[in-house]
Design a protein around this motif. Structure first.
Motif, mmCIF file in Angstrom:
data_model
loop_
_atom_site.group_PDB
_atom_site.id
_atom_site.type_symbol
_atom_site.label_atom_id
_atom_site.label_comp_id
_atom_site.label_asym_id
_atom_site.label_seq_id
_atom_site.Cartn_x
_atom_site.Cartn_y
_atom_site.Cartn_z
ATOM 1 N N LEU A 32 38.246 -45.229 22.911
ATOM 2 C CA LEU A 32 38.454 -45.060 21.512
ATOM 3 C C LEU A 32 38.548 -43.668 21.162
ATOM 4 O O LEU A 32 38.833 -43.382 19.866
ATOM 5 C CB LEU A 32 37.432 -46.055 20.854
ATOM 6 N N GLN B 5 34.619 -51.868 16.627
ATOM 7 C CA GLN B 5 34.828 -52.515 18.130
ATOM 8 C C GLN B 5 33.989 -53.854 18.243
ATOM 9 O O GLN B 5 34.567 -54.575 19.090
ATOM 10 C CB GLN B 5 33.975 -51.290 19.002
ATOM 11 N N GLU C 297 35.906 -57.075 19.907
ATOM 12 C CA GLU C 297 35.178 -57.605 20.883
ATOM 13 C C GLU C 297 34.880 -58.880 20.756
ATOM 14 O O GLU C 297 34.949 -59.737 21.691
ATOM 15 C CB GLU C 297 34.320 -56.694 21.517
ATOM 16 N N ARG D 282 34.338 -47.584 26.925
ATOM 17 C CA ARG D 282 35.080 -47.859 25.662
ATOM 18 C C ARG D 282 35.259 -46.932 24.527
ATOM 19 O O ARG D 282 36.203 -46.825 24.028
ATOM 20 C CB ARG D 282 34.781 -49.401 25.048
ATOM 21 N N ARG D 283 33.763 -46.356 24.442
ATOM 22 C CA ARG D 283 33.809 -45.348 23.370
ATOM 23 C C ARG D 283 34.693 -44.069 23.635
ATOM 24 O O ARG D 283 35.464 -43.780 22.787
ATOM 25 C CB ARG D 283 32.497 -44.953 23.001
ATOM 26 N N GLY E 177 35.288 -56.684 30.526
ATOM 27 C CA GLY E 177 35.320 -55.343 30.028
ATOM 28 C C GLY E 177 34.773 -55.343 28.389
ATOM 29 O O GLY E 177 35.514 -54.543 27.695
ATOM 30 N N LEU E 178 33.939 -56.513 28.181
ATOM 31 C CA LEU E 178 33.710 -56.472 26.628
ATOM 32 C C LEU E 178 31.806 -56.094 26.632
ATOM 33 O O LEU E 178 31.239 -57.445 26.733
ATOM 34 C CB LEU E 178 33.711 -58.125 26.393
ATOM 35 N N PRO E 179 31.729 -55.142 26.258
ATOM 36 C CA PRO E 179 30.412 -54.613 26.520
ATOM 37 C C PRO E 179 29.695 -55.336 25.273
ATOM 38 O O PRO E 179 28.449 -55.667 25.452
ATOM 39 C CB PRO E 179 30.161 -53.181 26.163
ATOM 40 N N VAL E 180 30.326 -55.485 23.978
ATOM 41 C CA VAL E 180 29.294 -56.044 22.879
ATOM 42 C C VAL E 180 28.925 -57.362 23.041
ATOM 43 O O VAL E 180 27.814 -57.807 22.767
ATOM 44 C CB VAL E 180 30.256 -55.879 21.435
ATOM 45 N N PRO F 258 35.049 -42.330 17.811
ATOM 46 C CA PRO F 258 35.625 -42.501 16.521
ATOM 47 C C PRO F 258 34.639 -41.785 15.697
ATOM 48 O O PRO F 258 34.873 -41.290 14.529
ATOM 49 C CB PRO F 258 35.404 -44.104 16.012
ATOM 50 N N TRP G 149 30.295 -49.931 27.571
ATOM 51 C CA TRP G 149 30.348 -49.206 26.243
ATOM 52 C C TRP G 149 30.697 -47.912 26.145
ATOM 53 O O TRP G 149 31.679 -47.221 25.366
ATOM 54 C CB TRP G 149 28.745 -49.476 25.614
#
Lengths: 985, 985
Positions: free
Chosen positions: B283, A192, A196, B279-280, B228-231, B286, B276
């Motif tokens: 996904l 991720q 990102e 998003r997880r 939308g990009l937490p990282v 994972p 986050w």
């Protein structure tokens, strides 16, 4: 399975055992472990330092959303610094691979020349990429400069690419599949983040914000430098670098920005380095100073011997670059011969050999010693040697004293008919060992490469470190000592050999001993082994184009010392890729020999040449995996590119900045198109092909594959254009627009191609001259010189372009620029162009005077060149000589400010009237043509000669004088504009 | 010797063996390992995660140029996250100490309450500091929230302070002396970095640059959240945090800035966390989802028994905070009793005990079972139970069906004189095990602390995790099951015991068994052991002030379960430090008991209480080293502070921002001085003492020691002032300016002190009200409420201040502010002050009505309070009652808009003339005084009464009516301003 975290732990533990400190990664984003102060600052100054650390290295430009199996915006480096160079760092490194469980004897581990330089850091070093079965897994560098400062002692920097190593060890085809920890994949841990951060670097980073950050960081770095604080200043330099890299990944860095930013960072990094050095000195070098290596002492001289024996000198090195290796052969032969010639030793043939790790000279039948000799030393003339009473004059007395002789030893001899006092000196011959030692030492000490480095040796400097010397005369060691090295009888063979070090019994057995141990010392033998081995491997399916691949084969020859050709294959699906893509990867990146069928078409196979007796199957698989990964990359991009219409590719040019003042690459392509068409209109060369090609020109710069492999620009344009259904002519023209890419490269064959090529280069020159200025000195970051040479070459290649004045064309290009291009700038461009033409014509072998004479036509190079050739031909033509002399004579007599023209009524003297009449019949040729000119003007030779004989130009009557001068000025001006007559003298 | 790099490697290896991944430190500056996404993001959501990493943690504020032996701007954390909580993380942690070679049985390792919260991250957790012989070496937290989100599952976060641990292990007194690698000291590796980064953070960081960076980072974080990009957003939040910390270290952050920045960072961090999690989920998690712990099954019920036996319930916990432990005792006793009362089990005495690791209830003589019982169940009234034919009505039929009975079982009985159908039900008594199990389960499940946490239990929530249950009735296990815990007979004693887990034979042997194994379960016993042990240790040199240290002793009692008092000493040179400094360090930081001589003077010794049978000498040495380090710090600052003249200290206030709009602390001190003098002038209380104290007020905020130990502000001002030769009165006034520091704290005894104290608080209220507003709700970051309460308390404490109106004083304070303070703001301040006065007077036990009645004097609290007391006294006085009634009657009759005053000529009736005449003789007292007022006004009671009897106010003649109403309004207004009569009803 060894997990990635285990691998990091093992490498760290291994290097800790070798005395390295373990430190942490830098806590600001860095592009490489080198930037961490534990490297960049610690390599400076005399303090010893050994360190190992992990460094997650951020390369915004490598962002691929985690989709590319081999490329990551953050990859993991493991960095090792050994300062000073311990002298056996390669062996230590191989030990670290073994610590990872890699059988270095079974694999093909190679040290392949790779020099490293960071312009932004003012840092460089020489070293290698380390290849594991063709895969680059480590960067290995002898650090020579940092922050623009020479490093003493030299540090060894070893940088492991951890993901690559783990992919290879774990046999994974995608980095995400690496087992990072027990049961946890890399993708699960970092996937991720990879996606990102890629999004950030490629799409979402705010350009304006990052520009502001860059400025703020740079200013803070500067302030901290002024405050005398190198550590925080360095941190801010790193932040500059990251902000710059973000901008770059966002396509927001123009070429001009890049040069300026690199300059700024280099300056800041240099000041940081200087401050650090000063501060450490103030602190009294808390970690001490590395002791320099002591000079070596030679072995004891051998006993006296009889008879002739062979001499062998082996200079053992770390892996030399192929070009250096080749160059050293010549040097070695020459120097050994010269050296021996300076002695009285008799000797036989001198042969030299070279592999990446050794330079060898073998001399047959070197005598055990020099014969004794008698040498006649000339003293003063006899006439001045004795006083009237026969005693020595002061001159003779001085001579005798100087020679340590007495008067009774003196005899006399004639020199050029003059009698001198002479002394005959008997010189005993030296023993071979004594005589050879200084000769060989000088050979070793004198070795120099194109780029030289220092290592831990107090004296030596060469392309790569010299690690051992073998010097034998017969059974005896020649007592050579140079720098920290003393010659002995121990050689080294393959590192993976059971006995990597061997004692050599005698010079005569040297070649055989190393041959038996696998070393093929003779490059010709290696070349032969490579070629025949490769052909055998591919027979009967295909063949190697030995002539076409000669350069590559030559390179491979110097990459291995025990060639082991291996055949590998790749999925034939990759053959869909253009030939140039496939072969560029094979040759340039992997040094693989492409295999072709009888029609010359590529086959899905390759030959790689391993070094030494590897596990063939293992090495083959490794190399195949490497090639597959590279082709997968290329295929991914190729397919993606071809899925897009050409317009879409071209539209991407808008996102590429050319320079900040000159707009985007799309703007530039637009200007090129407009200019090419305008030039064509002027020459009546407009065509539909040109029109379409102009619309497309440079579109492939928007493709992913060209972004990856910039050397394929143009080549892929042609491929993509044809794929998209463009005509062959259009596709060719778009390709040719990029030609010539370098000196000696092909020039455009078609006129549309030539026009686009000219337009491209004119645009570049005009725009850059107006914004950053023309190149001066050796710095030419935008390759303006190459562009100008291209202009000249293209113009010269096409007679149809002869009418085109490049200065006019430059003026048109200037009008199209988004910035004003002043008249002075345009004039400077014209001068620059003329200089380049002069220089290249001289380099082509033309006489400087003649070249200068035709330079008035520099704006039409083909015209100038034509005149130059005519000049050569007419040089011996008496008519031309007469004309030239006449014109020169007029030039000498007539002041420069006298204009041509006169009142014929004032001419009275017959000679002047005759000249006037002859002049009236002269018609200058329309185009510059020396033959025509000579023909036209030669009739003036006679009348002129008469005129000068009969007429006194400077008549008392001012009107007459003016008319006569005007007449001569008219003659003078006949040649004006045709040649620069002053240049001809 | 274990080097620091070895220690890091060992801890990393240890945790890797426990299934942790190893990751790298964050590549941007962070203040703690928690901020690394490997913690902050990974603790969110359901995915399991175990990780260990090193995190060099940057705290700009801790910069000391490397001079302070214990404090570094970058210290090394080793961070471990275990998600979900594995249930035995403390034991795993102790294993890690053993891996470092620490003998945890010989040392005193303690888990001391320490709750963690990061307002900037919206994160908090409960847990401990881990102490090694008094030295905090690790932070141990059960993470409950991050980014404002509840965490499920809960993560355990373990953060080691590596430098501290290594200093202790290597017995170093300065961090620079730590052996970092073999033969290389920490100072050699990091010393220059420490110095230079300190320079940067304290002196050279450009404030404006860092402000700009902060804004740029925050904006980029916001943009990335929107993308939308937490990282990457998280990375920028971290950069915000660092920029903020740099500004803070440079003294450029005002209180207002801090609150605003924390708010912004909290909001950003919250959005990052939300993204986050989302998003997880997208996904598909994972790494999977942590399975919740299964509910426990109880043990099988025991066989039937006879006779009475003891019951014991032990609730085993991880170390409880002392206050929770104490509170649990009450809960436990109450709940056990209530629970047993709900059964029919006979039982004897209930006793409860508590240690940090266990809550115990012991019940004597619990019967083996309940006696059988008969229960009467009331049915419908007989009158409604039967139909005419005597058969059951539907009402009765329904009742019988519900009770599972037939009509023939029904009898009748009277209830409140009404006859009902009843059923008598025979209930068999339950066996003790069956009856006790739900009772005990409810007790366990119902445990709650002031702050509660979750761990891996599916049901339970408490102050700290509950890890085991012992529940025995006699020899039998009571089959209790609650959450994931089933009760058994296994208890745990000291973790360092040879047998840390023990089987208990029976309830009767429980207390003895654990006592034999060292657990002193009864807090009273422990208190006794601590006190007598401590007194024995210090006898005869000194003694412990048991009464004065009662709170501390009580706290220690609940910090250990096997108290082992130890005597330590410190260098008596430290006695030069003020008593408050020495004891604050001992009590607050170390929980050491100070030792005094018979005169009460401190002796250079202390008593600490270890837990369990430690190696006394080792633990003593460790604690002494800790105290020495802390005193060394304090002494360093104290000496440095006292070397400076007071002016120099005060001058430093200019570098401390109060708030951005309200200027520096020097500005504020200047305003306080001016205001205090102005107030004194108004009250004729000006003095030389006040003038000098005003010049000095708050100067000690510029000292290093107060910066370190803010609770000593004022105390050190007095000390430093006396040292500098100021008079005792001035020193006292400067000290008193800080009083009261909290509710119940001493108030200034001197008038100069009181005036400065008022001025301080007035300035705070006026300035903050005008800039950030008055506090609302529970949030009061600037402690304005406390300031206002202080104002009220000080005013009330000094009769000499009674004439002072706080609203007038506020207006004067407002005039001194650098910002305009509007009339509305001043009015709001007045209201706020009145509200606080009302609230505190009501809390003091006064009737609300009376409090409200005196609130018109809220601006002079001592006047209001005086009136309030008078009100209490006059409440039964018939004159006052009559006056009050008369005034109230006038208020009811006369419309509010009728003003006092009338034309006496219009009054004709004798009653009205009499009232008029009586009024003329009334003189209102100069100052509000109910006694005087009652005396003065009481003469109106008779005439008023007659007036109301005889006069019709609303006469037809408008003039007469107006005169009469005016007359009554005049009476009404006699009370105006004295009390709020409406409040009295």
């Amino acid at each position: 399975m060894l997990t990635m975290q285990d691998a990091l732990a093992r490498l760290t533990a291994y290097w800790t055992e070798q005395g390295c400190l373990t430190v942490q990664p830098m806590n600001t984003e860095v592009g490489a472990g080198t930037l961490n102060p534990a490297t960049f600052l610690r390599v400076l100054g005399p303090e010893p330092w050994r360190v190992v650390y992990v460094e997650p290295s951020v390369r915004p430009d490598d962002s691929r959303y985690g989709e590319n199996p081999n490329r990551l915006q953050t990859h993991t480096q493991l960095q090792v610094v050994l300062k000073p160079d311990p002298g056996h760092s390669q062996e230590l490194y191989l030990g670290s691979l073994a610590a990872l469980g890699i059988d270095v004897a079974a694999h093909d581990v190679r040290f392949v020349e790779d020099n490293w330089a960071s312009p932004a850091l003012g840092a460089w070093g020489l070293g290698w990429e380390v290849w594991l079965d063709g895969l680059e897994i480590t960067q290995f560098t002898y650090f020579q400069q940092a922050g623009g400062r020479n490093l003493d002692p030299v540090s060894v920097e070893i940088t492991y690419g951890i993901e690559r190593i783990l992919m290879a060890l774990q046999e994974k085809t995608h980095f995400k599949d690496i087992e990072y920890g027990r049961g946890v994949s890399y993708g699960e841990v970092f996937g991720q983040n990879e996606y990102e951060m890629s999004r950030y670097y490629l799409d979402d980073a705010d350009v304006d914000t990052n520009r502001q950050l860059l400025e703020l960081y740079a200013a803070e770095a500067q302030r901290l430098i002024e405050a005398g604080l190198p550590v925080p200043a360095h941190t801010y330099v790193l932040k500059c670098s990251q902000a710059f890299n973000v901008l770059d990944a966002r396509g927001a860095v123009s070429t001009a920005d890049r040069a300026a930013e690199f300059g700024r960072m280099r300056r800041l990094a240099g000041e940081v380095a200087g401050l650090w050095v000063a501060r450490r000195e103030e602190l009294g070098h808390p970690l001490g100073s590395a002791a320099p290596q002591a000079p070596a002492r030679p072995v004891a001289r051998p006993a006296e011997r009889d008879g002739a024996r062979s001499l062998v000198l082996e200079i053992g090195t770390e892996e030399l670059p192929p070009a250096e290796c080749r160059a050293a052969l010549t040097y070695l032969e020459q120097q050994i011969k010269n050296g021996l010639d300076g002695t009285r030793l008799e000797h036989g043939e001198v042969r030299v050999f070279a592999t990446p790790r050794r330079l060898i000279a073998v001399v047959a039948d070197v005598a055990a010693g020099e014969p004794d000799a008698v040498r006649t030393v000339r003293g003063p003339k006899v006439a001045q040697a004795y006083t009237a009473d026969g005693s020595p004059t002061p001159a003779l007395a001085g001579f005798l004293r100087g020679q340590g002789a007495t008067a009774d030893a003196a005899t006399e001899a004639d020199f050029n008919g003059v009698r001198h006092v002479v002394l005959e000196k008997h010189e005993a011959g030296g023993a071979a060992a004594d005589v050879l030692a200084p000769v060989l030492a000088k050979v070793v000490a004198g070795l120099r490469g194109a780029k030289n480095m220092r290592w831990s040796d107090p004296q030596l400097s060469y392309s790569r470190p010299i690690r051992w010397l073998v010097a034998l005369w017969g059974d005896d060691i020649v007592p050579v000592a140079v720098g920290a090295l003393a010659a002995g009888r121990q050689t080294r063979v393959l590192r993976t050999s059971a006995t990597p070090r061997l004692e050599i019994a005698s010079a005569e057995t040297f070649m055989e001993t190393i041959a038996v141990n696998g070393i093929v010392a003779d490059p010709e033998d290696r070349g032969e082994l490579i070629v025949t081995g490769a052909q055998d491997l591919v027979y009967p399916d295909g063949k190697i184009d030995v002539r076409g691949e000669a350069a590559l084969i030559d390179q491979i020859t110097y990459l291995v010392e025990a060639p082991t050709p291996l055949l590998g294959t790749f999925d034939e699906a990759y053959l869909e890729l253009p030939d140039a893509v496939l072969t560029t990867v094979m040759r340039k990146h992997q040094r693989y020999l492409p295999v072709r069928d009888t029609d010359g078409a590529l086959l899905p196979m390759f030959v790689t040449v391993a070094n030494g007796p590897v596990d063939v199957e293992l090495v083959r698989q490794g190399n195949e995996a490497v090639l597959r990964a590279r082709y997968e990359d290329a295929a991914f991009f190729y397919r993606a590119d071809r899925e897009l219409p050409l317009d879409a590719l071209r539209a991407r040019l808008a996102r590429l900045t050319f320079t900040d003042k000159l707009g985007s690459m799309a703007d530039r392509a637009g200007r090129i198109a407009a200019l090419a068409i305008s030039l064509a209109d002027g020459l009546a060369l407009r065509s539909a092909t040109l029109d379409r090609a102009a619309e497309l020109v440079k579109f492939d710069l928007g493709s992913q594959l060209v972004t990856e492999m910039t050397s394929l620009a143009g080549v892929l344009a042609r491929d993509y254009a044809l794929h998209a259904g463009e005509s062959r002519a259009v596709a060719q023209a778009v390709y040719e627009a990029e030609l010539p890419r370098s000196a000696g490269d092909a020039r455009p064959a078609s006129l549309p191609g030539a026009l686009l090529s000219l337009a491209d280069r004119l645009d570049l020159v005009a725009g850059l001259a107006a914004t950053v200025g023309l190149p001066t000195g050796s710095s030419d970051p935008f390759a303006v010189r190459r562009a100008v040479l291209g202009l000249l070459a293209v113009h010269r290649a096409h007679p149809a372009l002869a009418p085109l004045s490049l200065t006019d064309a430059l003026a048109r290009a200037a009008e199209l620029q988004p910035v004003p291009v002043s008249a002075a700038t345009r004039a400077a461009c014209g001068d620059f162009l003329a200089k380049r033409l002069e220089q290249s014509l001289v380099e082509e072998g033309h006489q400087v005077e003649r070249v200068r004479a035709v330079l008035p036509h520099a704006d039409r190079p083909s015209v100038a060149v034509n005149l130059l050739h005519q000049l050569g031909e007419v040089a011996g033509n008496p008519d031309f000589v007469a004309v030239a002399e006449a014109i020169q004579r007029c030039r000498r007599i007539v002041p420069d400010d006298v204009a041509a023209g006169y009142d014929p009524a004032l001419l009275k003297e017959p000679a002047e009237v005759a000249l006037h009449e002859a002049l009236a019949g002269v018609r200058r040729p329309a185009e510059p043509d020396l033959f025509e000119f000579t023909g036209a003007v030669s009739r003036l030779a006679g009348p002129l000669s008469t005129f000068f004989d009969d007429v006194f130009v400077m008549a008392d009557d001012p009107a007459v004088r003016a008319a006569r001068l005007g007449l001569l000025a008219t003659v003078r001006d006949l040649g004006a504009g045709l040649l620069d007559w002053t240049a001809l003298r």
